[in-house]
Every structure is written in structure tokens, then in C-alpha cells.
Design a protein around this motif. Structure first.
Motif, PDB file in Angstrom:
ATOM      1  N   THR A   1      -4.809   5.002  10.677  1.00 23.66           N
ATOM      2  CA  THR A   1      -4.717   4.704   9.244  1.00 23.66           C
ATOM      3  C   THR A   1      -5.839   5.398   8.468  1.00 23.66           C
ATOM      4  O   THR A   1      -5.611   5.981   7.410  1.00 23.66           O
TER       5      THR A   1
ATOM      6  N   ALA B   1       1.265  14.603   9.199  1.00 22.83           N
ATOM      7  CA  ALA B   1       1.539  14.835   7.780  1.00 22.83           C
ATOM      8  C   ALA B   1       1.289  13.575   6.953  1.00 22.83           C
ATOM      9  O   ALA B   1       1.483  13.571   5.745  1.00 22.83           O
TER      10      ALA B   1
ATOM     11  N   GLY C   1       8.397   9.108   7.376  1.00 25.44           N
ATOM     12  CA  GLY C   1       7.674   8.949   8.639  1.00 25.44           C
ATOM     13  C   GLY C   1       8.554   8.222   9.639  1.00 25.44           C
ATOM     14  O   GLY C   1       9.669   7.821   9.323  1.00 25.44           O
TER      15      GLY C   1
ATOM     16  N   LEU D   1      -4.450  -4.848   9.165  1.00 24.47           N
ATOM     17  CA  LEU D   1      -3.303  -3.946   9.212  1.00 24.47           C
ATOM     18  C   LEU D   1      -3.019  -3.546  10.659  1.00 24.47           C
ATOM     19  O   LEU D   1      -1.864  -3.519  11.106  1.00 24.47           O
TER      20      LEU D   1
ATOM     21  N   SER E   1       0.797  -1.223   0.000  1.00 27.90           N
ATOM     22  CA  SER E   1       0.000   0.000   0.000  1.00 27.90           C
ATOM     23  C   SER E   1       0.827   1.270   0.000  1.00 27.90           C
ATOM     24  O   SER E   1       0.297   2.354   0.181  1.00 27.90           O
TER      25      SER E   1
HETATM   26  C1  HEC Z   1       3.693   9.987   2.504  1.00 31.41           C
HETATM   27  C2  HEC Z   1       4.370   9.366   3.599  1.00 31.41           C
HETATM   28  C3  HEC Z   1       3.623   8.332   4.424  1.00 31.41           C
HETATM   29  C4  HEC Z   1       2.997   7.188   3.983  1.00 31.41           C
HETATM   30  C5  HEC Z   1       2.819   6.722   2.548  1.00 31.41           C
HETATM   31  C6  HEC Z   1       2.547   6.501   5.148  1.00 31.41           C
HETATM   32  N1  HEC Z   1       2.882   7.215   6.270  1.00 31.41           N
HETATM   33 FE1  HEC Z   1       2.576   6.645   8.178  1.00 31.41          FE
HETATM   34  N2  HEC Z   1       3.381   8.377   8.826  1.00 31.41           N
HETATM   35  C7  HEC Z   1       3.917   9.359   8.028  1.00 31.41           C
HETATM   36  C8  HEC Z   1       4.337  10.489   8.858  1.00 31.41           C
HETATM   37  C9  HEC Z   1       4.953  11.784   8.350  1.00 31.41           C
HETATM   38  C10 HEC Z   1       4.041  10.137  10.176  1.00 31.41           C
HETATM   39  C11 HEC Z   1       4.262  10.997  11.442  1.00 31.41           C
HETATM   40  C12 HEC Z   1       2.998  11.763  11.789  1.00 31.41           C
HETATM   41  C13 HEC Z   1       2.035  10.898  12.536  1.00 31.41           C
HETATM   42  O1  HEC Z   1       2.438  10.291  13.533  1.00 31.41           O
HETATM   43  O2  HEC Z   1       0.885  10.825  12.130  1.00 31.41           O
HETATM   44  C14 HEC Z   1       3.443   8.808  10.131  1.00 31.41           C
HETATM   45  C15 HEC Z   1       3.040   8.090  11.242  1.00 31.41           C
HETATM   46  C16 HEC Z   1       2.590   6.791  11.212  1.00 31.41           C
HETATM   47  C17 HEC Z   1       2.284   5.991  12.376  1.00 31.41           C
HETATM   48  C18 HEC Z   1       2.444   6.452  13.805  1.00 31.41           C
HETATM   49  C19 HEC Z   1       3.848   6.211  14.231  1.00 31.41           C
HETATM   50  C20 HEC Z   1       4.157   6.790  15.570  1.00 31.41           C
HETATM   51  O3  HEC Z   1       5.259   6.480  16.039  1.00 31.41           O
HETATM   52  O4  HEC Z   1       3.336   7.530  16.102  1.00 31.41           O
HETATM   53  C21 HEC Z   1       1.858   4.784  11.942  1.00 31.41           C
HETATM   54  C22 HEC Z   1       1.411   3.594  12.786  1.00 31.41           C
HETATM   55  C23 HEC Z   1       1.865   4.823  10.503  1.00 31.41           C
HETATM   56  N3  HEC Z   1       2.332   6.058  10.107  1.00 31.41           N
HETATM   57  C24 HEC Z   1       1.475   3.759   9.707  1.00 31.41           C
HETATM   58  C25 HEC Z   1       1.395   3.851   8.311  1.00 31.41           C
HETATM   59  C26 HEC Z   1       0.814   2.836   7.482  1.00 31.41           C
HETATM   60  C27 HEC Z   1       0.210   1.536   8.000  1.00 31.41           C
HETATM   61  C28 HEC Z   1       0.914   3.266   6.203  1.00 31.41           C
HETATM   62  C29 HEC Z   1       0.407   2.585   4.950  1.00 31.41           C
HETATM   63  C30 HEC Z   1      -0.988   2.189   4.931  1.00 31.41           C
HETATM   64  C31 HEC Z   1       1.565   4.553   6.230  1.00 31.41           C
HETATM   65  N4  HEC Z   1       1.837   4.879   7.525  1.00 31.41           N
HETATM   66  C32 HEC Z   1       1.866   5.281   5.116  1.00 31.41           C
HETATM   67  C33 HEC Z   1       4.047   9.330   6.675  1.00 31.41           C
HETATM   68  C34 HEC Z   1       3.542   8.334   5.858  1.00 31.41           C
END
Ligand code: HEC
Length: 272
Positions: free
Chosen positions: A234, A245, A193, A260, A177
Motif C-alpha cells: 500500500t 501500476a 487492478g 487496512l 480511499s
Molecule cells: C488506479 C487504480 C488503483 C487503485 C486506486 C488502487 N489499486 Fe491496488 N492495484 C492496482 C493495480 C493495477 C494492481 C496490479 C499491480 C500490483 O499488483 O501492484 C494493484 C494491486 C493491488 C494489490 C495486490 C493484488 C495482487 O493480487 O497481487 C493489492 C493488495 C491492492 N492493489 C490493494 C489496493 C488498496 C488497498 C487500494 C486502496 C488503498 C488500492 N489497491 C488502490 C490498481 C489500483
């Protein structure tokens, strides 16, 4: 070269020179005609069969299979032949050493083969080398076209995940994904991230009073923790982490969110 052969050759050459046409303007003129015809054909085909613009680039994909155009398949395939050596050598071998060796041989041919004979039927060695090269390129092109391409993602193995389980399904969703383009797990993935290798140990909790985009059985507010927090994050990252972000993933089914979340919630605790 034998004397008689040499004389015959010189006779032929003098004769051809007397009867032949001069390079300028005759040969130049013919070249121009052919060049113009070729360009006209290319321009004509471009007008007649317009090539459409493909779908927009999806930068977050992690399952994209990088493949060259078909006429580079033979080089592409050669990379695979030289793989499993060290990281640099296959590239240098396949794209530099082997092609340049062949080019060098081609340039050296007139110096190696100095006989006057130019009829292809009298030059079995040169003919077989040329045929071998063409057959080789053809074979490599075919292999490059039909060969399997390793799919990125999903290759990381975890202890604690059994095939067919919800966590295994979650891992596949994660790998397919685009999550890996931003998130690192166990040393592979992007760095946009946070690293998610131990995200299950963080004890994430959020309070969110609104409704979530996709209803998932058993997941409701206002306090989200454990697997429920991962579903919330998610579906709507900003609902779980104000100002996040991360793009929202709103297109999974309820079951997929759950799988997931099972996978993510176990990272670092059950799945290592
Ligand atoms: C475009 C970049 C991007 C993609 C693609 C992305 N993420 Fe993220 N993710 C981030 C960023 C930036 C953060 C930090 C901000 C936040 O915590 O929300 C984050 C935070 C997270 C966190 C929290 C981590 C924490 O330590 O708090 C999780 C769990 C997560 N992502 C899961 C996923 C999953 C599952 C997917 C795919 C379905 C995904 N991410 C796709 C950018 C992305």
C-alpha cells in the motif's frame, strides 16, 4: 358556451382588436427590449461575480455523491420515488413518463377546457392543478436538497468482521480511499487492478531492502509477508511488486496502514 356569453366575448374581442396594438412591430419590439435586458443582466452578473473553477477532478474517488444542480433536484428526487422497482423502470418513469404526461396535459388543456372564461378566479380547477404542480416541484426540490444520499462503498458485508475491530476499520479505509474504483471485492468495484476478494489466500511475499515511506511498528524488511506485505504494497506498490501500476498511498497513518493490512490479509481466509 351560452349564447349571451358568446356574444359578450365577441364584442370584447372586436373592441380589443380595434384598440389594441399590432403584434408587429409593437409586441416584437417589446420582446426585444426585454430579451436585451435579460442578456445584459446575465452578462453583467458573469462579469461582476466571476465563478471560480473548482478543484481538479479526482478520478479514483469512490465516495463521490453524484448530485445534479439544484434545479434538477425534483427529477432527481422523483427517481428515488420510483426506485425499488426494476432497474430500468424508475429512470423511464421519472424522466420520461411522468414529465411527458404533465406536458401532454398542458398541451391538451385548451382542448379540454373550451370555455371562453380566462379569468383565473373563475377557473378554480386549472388554478388548483397549476398550484399543485408548483407545490409538488417545490416539495421534490426541497426533498432532493435535504434528503440523504446513499454513500457508495462500505456496503459489502463480510462474515468474520466484527464492528469496531481493526478489520472493520480497514474495510472503511478501503471503501473510502478510492480502492474500489480499481479493485473488485465480492462482485462490486472496478476492474483496473486485480480482484481482491481472495487476496489473503495468495501468500504474497516480497524482498525489499530499502526503507518504507511511513514507519509502521513491527513492519520491516528485507522480507515482507502476511500483513507486512500489504503494508509495504500500500505504501509503495513498486517496492512490493516491481513495475506495479498501482498508485502509492502515502498519506495514511501507521495505524491506518495496519488496519487496512489486517483487512486485506484476511480476505478470503477469515473475512469472506
Ligand atoms: C488506479 C487504480 C488503483 C487503485 C486506486 C488502487 N489499486 Fe491496488 N492495484 C492496482 C493495480 C493495477 C494492481 C496490479 C499491480 C500490483 O499488483 O501492484 C494493484 C494491486 C493491488 C494489490 C495486490 C493484488 C495482487 O493480487 O497481487 C493489492 C493488495 C491492492 N492493489 C490493494 C489496493 C488498496 C488497498 C487500494 C486502496 C488503498 C488500492 N489497491 C488502490 C490498481 C489500483
Amino acid at each position: 358556451m351560452k349564447r349571451a356569453e358568446q356574444e359578450a366575448y365577441e364584442r370584447d374581442y372586436a373592441q380589443a382588436k380595434k384598440e389594441g396594438k399590432p403584434f408587429f412591430p409593437y409586441a416584437i419590439y417589446k420582446d426585444h427590449i426585454v430579451a436585451i435586458l435579460v442578456f445584459a443582466a446575465i452578462i453583467g452578473m458573469a462579469i461582476w461575480q466571476r465563478v471560480g473553477v473548482g478543484p481538479p477532478v479526482y478520478t479514483a474517488t469512490s465516495t463521490f455523491e453524484p448530485r445534479p444542480e439544484w434545479y434538477f433536484f425534483f427529477l432527481f428526487q422523483m427517481l428515488k420515488i420510483f426506485k425499488n422497482q426494476n432497474a430500468l423502470l424508475p429512470v423511464i418513469m421519472a424522466t420520461f413518463i411522468v414529465p411527458n404526461l404533465l406536458m401532454g396535459l398542458l398541451i391538451a388543456t385548451p382542448f379540454i377546457d373550451q370555455r371562453a372564461e380566462r379569468r383565473i378566479s373563475k377557473r378554480p380547477f386549472a388554478l388548483s392543478v397549476a398550484v399543485l404542480v408548483f407545490v409538488g416541484i417545490g416539495w421534490l426540490t426541497y426533498q432532493g436538497e435535504t434528503g440523504a444520499v446513499p454513500v457508495s462503498g462500505g456496503a459489502i458485508t463480510f462474515t468474520g468482521i466484527t464492528p469496531g475491530s481493526a478489520a472493520a476499520a480497514g474495510q472503511t479505509i478501503f471503501a473510502n480511499s478510492g480502492c474500489t474504483s480499481c479493485h473488485m471485492i465480492k462482485g462490486s468495484g472496478g476492474q483496473v487492478g486485480p480482484n481482491l476478494t481472495n487476496v489473503g489466500t495468495l501468500g504474497k511475499t516480497s524482498t525489499y531492502a530499502g526503507t518504507i515511506p511511513v514507519k509502521v511498528p513491527g513492519v520491516k524488511g528485507p522480507v515482507y509477508s502476511g500483513e507486512n506485505w500489504f503494508v509495504l504494497h500500500t505504501e509503495c506498490p513498486t517496492c512490493a511488486t516491481p513495475g506495479s501500476a498501482m498508485p502509492a498511498f502515502a498519506n495514511f497513518t501507521a495505524k491506518e496502514y495496519q488496519q487496512l493490512a489486517t483487512f486485506l490479509n484476511g480476505l478470503g481466509t477469515t473475512y469472506k
